[in-house]
Design a protein around this motif. Sequence first.
Motif, mmCIF file in Angstrom:
data_model
loop_
_atom_site.group_PDB
_atom_site.id
_atom_site.type_symbol
_atom_site.label_atom_id
_atom_site.label_comp_id
_atom_site.label_asym_id
_atom_site.label_seq_id
_atom_site.Cartn_x
_atom_site.Cartn_y
_atom_site.Cartn_z
ATOM 1 N N LYS A 1 0.810 -1.226 0.000
ATOM 2 C CA LYS A 1 0.000 0.000 0.000
ATOM 3 C C LYS A 1 0.843 1.276 0.000
ATOM 4 C CE LYS A 1 -3.485 2.429 2.737
ATOM 5 N NZ LYS A 1 -4.117 3.075 1.594
ATOM 6 N N ALA A 2 1.903 1.290 0.806
ATOM 7 C CA ALA A 2 2.690 2.529 0.928
ATOM 8 C C ALA A 2 3.272 2.943 -0.421
ATOM 9 C CB ALA A 2 3.811 2.325 1.948
ATOM 10 N N ILE A 3 3.798 1.974 -1.171
ATOM 11 C CA ILE A 3 4.398 2.298 -2.479
ATOM 12 C C ILE A 3 3.303 2.681 -3.472
ATOM 13 C CG2 ILE A 3 5.743 1.386 -4.415
ATOM 14 C CD1 ILE A 3 7.260 -0.348 -2.480
ATOM 15 N N SER A 4 2.231 1.905 -3.474
ATOM 16 C CA SER A 4 1.126 2.201 -4.390
ATOM 17 C C SER A 4 0.560 3.599 -4.131
ATOM 18 C CB SER A 4 0.036 1.140 -4.212
ATOM 19 O OG SER A 4 -1.031 1.398 -5.075
ATOM 20 N N ASP A 5 0.388 3.929 -2.863
ATOM 21 C CA ASP A 5 -0.147 5.264 -2.514
ATOM 22 C C ASP A 5 0.785 6.373 -2.985
ATOM 23 O OD1 ASP A 5 -2.390 4.211 -1.401
ATOM 24 O OD2 ASP A 5 -1.857 4.608 0.696
ATOM 25 N N ARG A 6 2.083 6.172 -2.787
ATOM 26 C CA ARG A 6 3.030 7.218 -3.209
ATOM 27 C C ARG A 6 2.990 7.405 -4.725
ATOM 28 N NH1 ARG A 6 6.546 5.326 0.935
ATOM 29 N NH2 ARG A 6 7.688 3.996 -0.511
ATOM 30 N N ILE A 7 2.953 6.276 -5.443
ATOM 31 C CA ILE A 7 2.897 6.359 -6.915
ATOM 32 C C ILE A 7 1.601 7.046 -7.347
ATOM 33 C CG2 ILE A 7 2.639 4.976 -9.034
ATOM 34 C CD1 ILE A 7 4.646 2.964 -7.755
ATOM 35 N N ARG A 8 0.484 6.639 -6.750
ATOM 36 C CA ARG A 8 -0.804 7.188 -7.182
ATOM 37 C C ARG A 8 -0.955 8.660 -6.770
ATOM 38 N NH1 ARG A 8 -5.131 2.938 -5.339
ATOM 39 N NH2 ARG A 8 -3.749 2.836 -3.531
ATOM 40 N N ASP A 9 -0.380 9.025 -5.621
ATOM 41 C CA ASP A 9 -0.386 10.448 -5.227
ATOM 42 C C ASP A 9 0.384 11.280 -6.245
ATOM 43 O OD1 ASP A 9 -1.862 9.903 -3.015
ATOM 44 O OD2 ASP A 9 -0.203 10.004 -1.584
ATOM 45 N N ARG A 10 1.509 10.728 -6.670
ATOM 46 C CA ARG A 10 2.354 11.423 -7.645
ATOM 47 C C ARG A 10 1.621 11.553 -8.996
ATOM 48 N NH1 ARG A 10 6.811 14.541 -6.640
ATOM 49 N NH2 ARG A 10 6.858 15.456 -8.704
ATOM 50 N N LEU A 11 0.911 10.502 -9.389
ATOM 51 C CA LEU A 11 0.161 10.540 -10.654
ATOM 52 C C LEU A 11 -0.949 11.592 -10.585
ATOM 53 C CD1 LEU A 11 -0.069 6.724 -11.546
ATOM 54 C CD2 LEU A 11 1.408 8.455 -12.590
ATOM 55 N N LYS A 12 -1.488 11.776 -9.393
ATOM 56 C CA LYS A 12 -2.513 12.818 -9.200
ATOM 57 C C LYS A 12 -1.862 14.197 -9.345
ATOM 58 C CE LYS A 12 -6.357 14.740 -7.609
ATOM 59 N NZ LYS A 12 -7.531 14.834 -8.462
ATOM 60 N N LYS A 13 -0.733 14.352 -8.659
ATOM 61 C CA LYS A 13 -0.063 15.649 -8.629
ATOM 62 C C LYS A 13 0.466 16.027 -10.017
ATOM 63 C CE LYS A 13 3.371 18.005 -5.759
ATOM 64 N NZ LYS A 13 4.633 18.090 -6.508
ATOM 65 N N ASP A 14 1.134 15.078 -10.672
ATOM 66 C CA ASP A 14 1.773 15.396 -11.959
ATOM 67 C C ASP A 14 0.795 15.422 -13.129
ATOM 68 O OD1 ASP A 14 4.026 15.427 -10.469
ATOM 69 O OD2 ASP A 14 5.043 13.774 -11.497
ATOM 70 N N TYR A 15 -0.198 14.518 -13.107
ATOM 71 C CA TYR A 15 -1.044 14.373 -14.301
ATOM 72 C C TYR A 15 -2.537 14.511 -14.012
ATOM 73 C CZ TYR A 15 3.363 12.080 -15.582
ATOM 74 O OH TYR A 15 4.681 11.788 -15.784
ATOM 75 N N GLY A 16 -2.889 14.787 -12.770
ATOM 76 C CA GLY A 16 -4.307 14.962 -12.435
ATOM 77 C C GLY A 16 -5.115 13.671 -12.450
ATOM 78 N N LEU A 17 -4.435 12.522 -12.351
ATOM 79 C CA LEU A 17 -5.167 11.247 -12.361
ATOM 80 C C LEU A 17 -5.574 10.875 -10.934
ATOM 81 C CD1 LEU A 17 -2.808 9.366 -14.848
ATOM 82 C CD2 LEU A 17 -5.188 9.992 -15.327
ATOM 83 N N ALA A 18 -6.878 10.709 -10.720
ATOM 84 C CA ALA A 18 -7.384 10.339 -9.396
ATOM 85 C C ALA A 18 -7.307 8.827 -9.227
ATOM 86 C CB ALA A 18 -8.818 10.816 -9.252
ATOM 87 N N ARG A 19 -7.498 8.362 -7.983
ATOM 88 C CA ARG A 19 -7.451 6.923 -7.691
ATOM 89 C C ARG A 19 -8.346 6.110 -8.633
ATOM 90 N NH1 ARG A 19 -3.669 7.944 -4.384
ATOM 91 N NH2 ARG A 19 -3.564 7.110 -2.279
#
Length: 465
Positions: free
Chosen positions: A91-109
């Motif tokens: 979870k910790a790695i997945s969350d960091r990657i997905r948070d980054r995808l939100k920040k950089d590209y606006g992709l939500a969970r």
Amino acid sequence: MKRIVVFLFIIQLSMSSIDLYAIEKAESTWKAGVATVNITPVEPILLAGYASRSEPATGKLTELWAKALFIEDAKGKTAVLITSDLLGIPKAISDRIRDRLKKDYGLAREQIMFNTSHTHTGPVLPNALVDIYDINSVQKRLIAEYSVILEKKIVEVVGIAMKAKTPARIFSQNGVARFQVNRINNKEATLSEQTELRGPNDFAVPVLKVVNASDDKLIAVSFGYSCHTTVLSSNEWSGDYAGFAQIEIEKAYPGVTAMFFQCTGADQNPLPRRTVGLAKQYGKTLSAAVERVLEEEMRELSPQLSTNYSEIELKLSTPPTKADLIKTKSESTGYVVRWASRMLDTIEKGEPLQKSYKAYPVQVWKLGEQAMVSLGGEVVIEYSINVKKLLGPETFVLGYTNDVMAYIPSLRILNDGGYEGETSQMVYGLPSKWDPSIEDTILKEVARLAEGIKIPVRKQNSVNK
Ligand SMILES: [Zn+2]
């Protein structure tokens, strides 16, 4: 003069209607982009998935890959499917990657489906199956360093896939391959003496085909199967049968990117196993199933995308007492001792043992006419069977997605105990088995998310009958 003006007006009118037609045509297609990144570790780090394998990697049989398929519908709604040659994603790695995808590209969970192939010849990741490996300080450092690089690469590969987007047509269909064997109900050691195999199974091979809208050239093929990627258990990096299947498809269709997603193979093994020849054989079997689907007529999907996602609480059963843990520790060896010690430490510190898993990920996508469900954890085959009862037999059901925190047994397997129902909880560092509400809770959430994006749901009471 008047006649000329009228004539020009008619020309202008017809021009603008042609323009409008062109714009409408461009907007009525999907757009898609695909990208690939090599994630094979450079350093000799430990391989994930077996407690018995204590030596780090000695070489590689195949490269390990992370791949991203970015899609955008006619109205600009977007999503990304990420596949990876990894055992699972904590979870910790997945969350960091997905948070980054939100920040950089606006992709939500809800827009990100991050699947892991469950290969057992991939790298150990930090804080995953903590008790089963005996990790020294050098390995700890190498694993942490690899994880930082991995996270960066996965974020980047999504960005590259987004940039590569081009008008596309997307098709879906299920094929079939029968090398999965239900490992609970068939004994590996005596398999060759059996004249028939016992289920349950789901032999579906879900396939998504993406072609360029202008010339129908194949861009990407994303496909899945429900079966442990455990043909191999050596110290060489490999994508196991799923890696070989991707290699075969990319060989058969030069220029295409083949992406494998693990489905609900938690209680399914590729049997017999343990040789490179068998990994290649199952890879070819799976790629042949995909090629058959690609060569026959597939369902073209309307360019309309809907996505839905939630994280739900799954209850655990009553945790062990201090006395239980002391007894287990004194009577056991290996990882069970490490698990019991860690649980006892928690109690000593005055902290309560975990009573639930707070954020179990459930996700439903609708790509035109195709429903796609993803669940976290090592999901057993009955979830695929039961989700298909709810949403229809052509539904794609992925496990091992967004977070892999434990086995996810059906109620039947939970009640039977065994590895998938009970003892694997220790491997994953959880204090006790799941509460009997697990299957019902997950299926209800799948139904709720599906209804939220207008996928027709059959009545819940038809499940398990
Ligand atoms: Zn597994």
